[in-house]
Design an enzyme around this catalytic site. Structure first.
Site, PDB file in Angstrom:
ATOM      1  N   ASP A 183     141.744   9.160  38.687  1.00 27.44           N
ATOM      2  CA  ASP A 183     141.953  10.391  39.442  1.00 27.44           C
ATOM      3  C   ASP A 183     143.428  10.783  39.364  1.00 27.44           C
ATOM      4  O   ASP A 183     144.283  10.091  39.915  1.00 27.44           O
ATOM      5  CB  ASP A 183     141.528  10.177  40.899  1.00 27.44           C
ATOM      6  CG  ASP A 183     141.446  11.470  41.677  1.00 27.44           C
ATOM      7  OD1 ASP A 183     141.841  12.527  41.134  1.00 27.44           O
ATOM      8  OD2 ASP A 183     140.998  11.437  42.842  1.00 27.44           O
ATOM      9  N   HIS A 185     144.345  13.596  40.720  1.00 30.95           N
ATOM     10  CA  HIS A 185     144.471  14.142  42.083  1.00 30.95           C
ATOM     11  C   HIS A 185     145.351  15.379  42.154  1.00 30.95           C
ATOM     12  O   HIS A 185     145.937  15.686  43.198  1.00 30.95           O
ATOM     13  CB  HIS A 185     145.008  13.056  43.028  1.00 30.95           C
ATOM     14  CG  HIS A 185     144.446  13.118  44.415  1.00 30.95           C
ATOM     15  ND1 HIS A 185     145.185  13.560  45.494  1.00 30.95           N
ATOM     16  CD2 HIS A 185     143.227  12.802  44.905  1.00 30.95           C
ATOM     17  CE1 HIS A 185     144.438  13.503  46.589  1.00 30.95           C
ATOM     18  NE2 HIS A 185     143.243  13.049  46.264  1.00 30.95           N
ATOM     19  N   GLU A 209     139.930  12.801  36.548  1.00 36.42           N
ATOM     20  CA  GLU A 209     139.636  13.789  37.583  1.00 36.42           C
ATOM     21  C   GLU A 209     140.877  14.599  37.957  1.00 36.42           C
ATOM     22  O   GLU A 209     141.972  14.051  38.051  1.00 36.42           O
ATOM     23  CB  GLU A 209     139.107  13.034  38.806  1.00 36.42           C
ATOM     24  CG  GLU A 209     138.712  13.888  39.983  1.00 36.42           C
ATOM     25  CD  GLU A 209     138.062  13.063  41.070  1.00 36.42           C
ATOM     26  OE1 GLU A 209     138.185  13.443  42.250  1.00 36.42           O
ATOM     27  OE2 GLU A 209     137.429  12.025  40.761  1.00 36.42           O
ATOM     28  N   GLU A 235     136.378  19.339  43.136  1.00 37.35           N
ATOM     29  CA  GLU A 235     136.352  19.043  44.563  1.00 37.35           C
ATOM     30  C   GLU A 235     137.038  20.133  45.390  1.00 37.35           C
ATOM     31  O   GLU A 235     136.769  20.260  46.588  1.00 37.35           O
ATOM     32  CB  GLU A 235     137.007  17.692  44.852  1.00 37.35           C
ATOM     33  CG  GLU A 235     138.511  17.640  44.648  1.00 37.35           C
ATOM     34  CD  GLU A 235     139.057  16.240  44.841  1.00 37.35           C
ATOM     35  OE1 GLU A 235     139.635  15.972  45.907  1.00 37.35           O
ATOM     36  OE2 GLU A 235     138.880  15.400  43.925  1.00 37.35           O
ATOM     37  N   ASP A 257     131.659  19.381  45.999  1.00 40.56           N
ATOM     38  CA  ASP A 257     131.442  18.544  47.178  1.00 40.56           C
ATOM     39  C   ASP A 257     130.395  19.212  48.057  1.00 40.56           C
ATOM     40  O   ASP A 257     130.547  20.369  48.444  1.00 40.56           O
ATOM     41  CB  ASP A 257     132.759  18.374  47.941  1.00 40.56           C
ATOM     42  CG  ASP A 257     132.683  17.347  49.053  1.00 40.56           C
ATOM     43  OD1 ASP A 257     131.762  17.453  49.887  1.00 40.56           O
ATOM     44  OD2 ASP A 257     133.550  16.462  49.104  1.00 40.56           O
ATOM     45  N   HIS A 284     131.580  15.094  44.292  1.00 44.50           N
ATOM     46  CA  HIS A 284     132.662  14.532  45.098  1.00 44.50           C
ATOM     47  C   HIS A 284     132.111  14.189  46.480  1.00 44.50           C
ATOM     48  O   HIS A 284     131.397  14.974  47.082  1.00 44.50           O
ATOM     49  CB  HIS A 284     133.763  15.588  45.209  1.00 44.50           C
ATOM     50  CG  HIS A 284     134.970  15.180  45.980  1.00 44.50           C
ATOM     51  ND1 HIS A 284     135.203  15.599  47.279  1.00 44.50           N
ATOM     52  CD2 HIS A 284     136.038  14.417  45.647  1.00 44.50           C
ATOM     53  CE1 HIS A 284     136.355  15.125  47.696  1.00 44.50           C
ATOM     54  NE2 HIS A 284     136.880  14.393  46.729  1.00 44.50           N
TER      55      HIS A 284
END
Length: 381
Positions: A183, A185, A209, A235, A257, A284
């Site tokens: 990730d 992020h 990700e 996400e 998500d 997610h």
């Protein structure tokens, strides 16, 4: 059957649960939460409840349309998260009314179990090899880790090498028969992602990700074309319209998500859109048991499903684990890195309402960290 009540509960560590009651005694549960803005979403649910009281809960699509489009100002994470939890609860009610799991109402199951992954390493990844070994011992076949803590726009060779060294250590533990997800992020600039993706290619992550922030999604195509590492985003995208320009960019995995992107109804539509671009689904879900159960209901009915996030052992959950709020934790047990198809009606889980009400008496005030670089400037968390 008519809706008689919508109650929300602040549940530690950082969740918001919703109970929709009816005049026939049936209740549906949802998880309308935006991490760090739970109180704001709670207020949005209260506003939307003015429309829902007295309505037939089984008019799911009509309610989704009204809730998302009935106000002049639309979209955004707060409204989409409020609608998401309501939608989950309405699907839960529908399944309980007809006596079948939600995936049966979505066309029936296409698989008997869903692969899941475990988190390791925390926000500032450390001890990743040891933690990966623990998850292998626990039976997981895939783990996810943050690639780094904060990163400068173009960081040093040492910082870059540290990312690849951590992933390499995890790859060595996992071997070739298990997977690692990395990730980024949104902490990397496009330039840093381009550099790191090439360096990670030999380690073959399942996917990387959020290689860039959502506002820089226009750079996804160039990243996908410059590296063979599968890219995943989603996400922080809240509708099929948010995904419209991202799906043809060359990404390999979509990660909406279920508690942010309009609920089960919208997740299902995003999955169908993703399938037309040969994009897999890895929803997610670093949240609670209701969000996980709702995600799984979509997973079991979605042909292009890849893998599911779940929060057992997540570093934010210390003191409050996901299964603590279930009367029977067995439906969400992880066995050999998978969760078996849920067979109970609705979302397939039974919420411990007494435990939820007790938790709400204390509530929570969770906020995400705010990071800074060494020079004092803001850094992406």
């Amino acid at each position: 059957m008519k809706i008689t009540s919508l109650e929300t509960f602040l549940v530690a560590p950082r969740w918001l649960f919703l109970r929709i009651g009816t005049d026939e005694g049936l209740a549906g549960w949802g998880e309308p939460v935006l991490e760090g803005r739970a109180e704001t979403v709670r207020a949005a649910v209260a506003e939307l409840s003015e429309y829902l009281i007295g309505e037939d809960p089984l008019r799911l699509e009509h309610h989704w349309q009204v809730l998302t489009k009935g106000g002049f100002y639309r979209g955004g994470p707060v409204l989409s998260s409020a609608v998401a939890g309501i939608d989950q609860a309405l699907w839960d009610l529908a399944g309980k009314t007809y006596g079948v799991p939600v995936h049966q109402l979505l066309g029936g199951p296409v698989r008997e179990r869903a692969r899941v992954y475990a988190w390791i390493g925390g926000d500032r990844p450390t001890q990743v090899a040891e933690l990966a070994a623990e998850q292998v011992e626990a039976g997981f076949t895939a783990v996810k880790m943050n690639g780094s803590a904060q990163m400068r726009h173009i960081d040093t060779p040492a910082a870059t090498a540290a990312v690849t060294a951590r992933v390499a250590a995890v790859r060595e533990v996992l071997g070739a028969d298990r997977d690692v997800v990395v990730d980024f992020h949104g902490r990397m600039s496009t330039a840093m992602s381009r550099r790191l993706l090439r360096m990670l290619e030999p380690l073959q992550p399942l996917f990387v990700e959020e290689p860039v922030l959502p506002e820089n999604s226009r750079d996804l195509r160039s990243l996908a074309e410059s590296s063979g590492v599968p890219l995943a985003v989603g996400e922080r995208l809240y509708s099929r319209w948010d995904f419209r320009d991202v799906l043809p960019s060359g990404i390999a995995v979509a990660q909406p998500d279920v508690s942010h992107a309009g609920g089960i109804s919208e997740l299902r539509r995003i999955a169908a859109a993703a399938e037309t671009y040969d994009v897999a689904m890895a929803p997610h879900c670093p949240l609670g048991p209701i969000a996980l159960a709702a995600s799984l209901q979509v997973d079991f009915a979605t042909p292009n499903f890849l893998i599911q996030e779940q929060s057992l052992g997540l570093h934010y959950n210390r003191g409050n684990e996901m299964l603590d709020y279930l009367l029977d934790p067995e439906p969400l047990r992880v066995r050999d890195g998978h969760i078996d198809r849920l067979t109970g009606p609705g979302l397939g889980i039974e919420i411990d309402e007494a435990a939820v009400r007790r938790a709400d008496e204390t509530g929570h005030h969770w906020r995400n960290p705010v990071w800074h670089h060494q020079d004092g400037s803001f850094a992406e968390w």
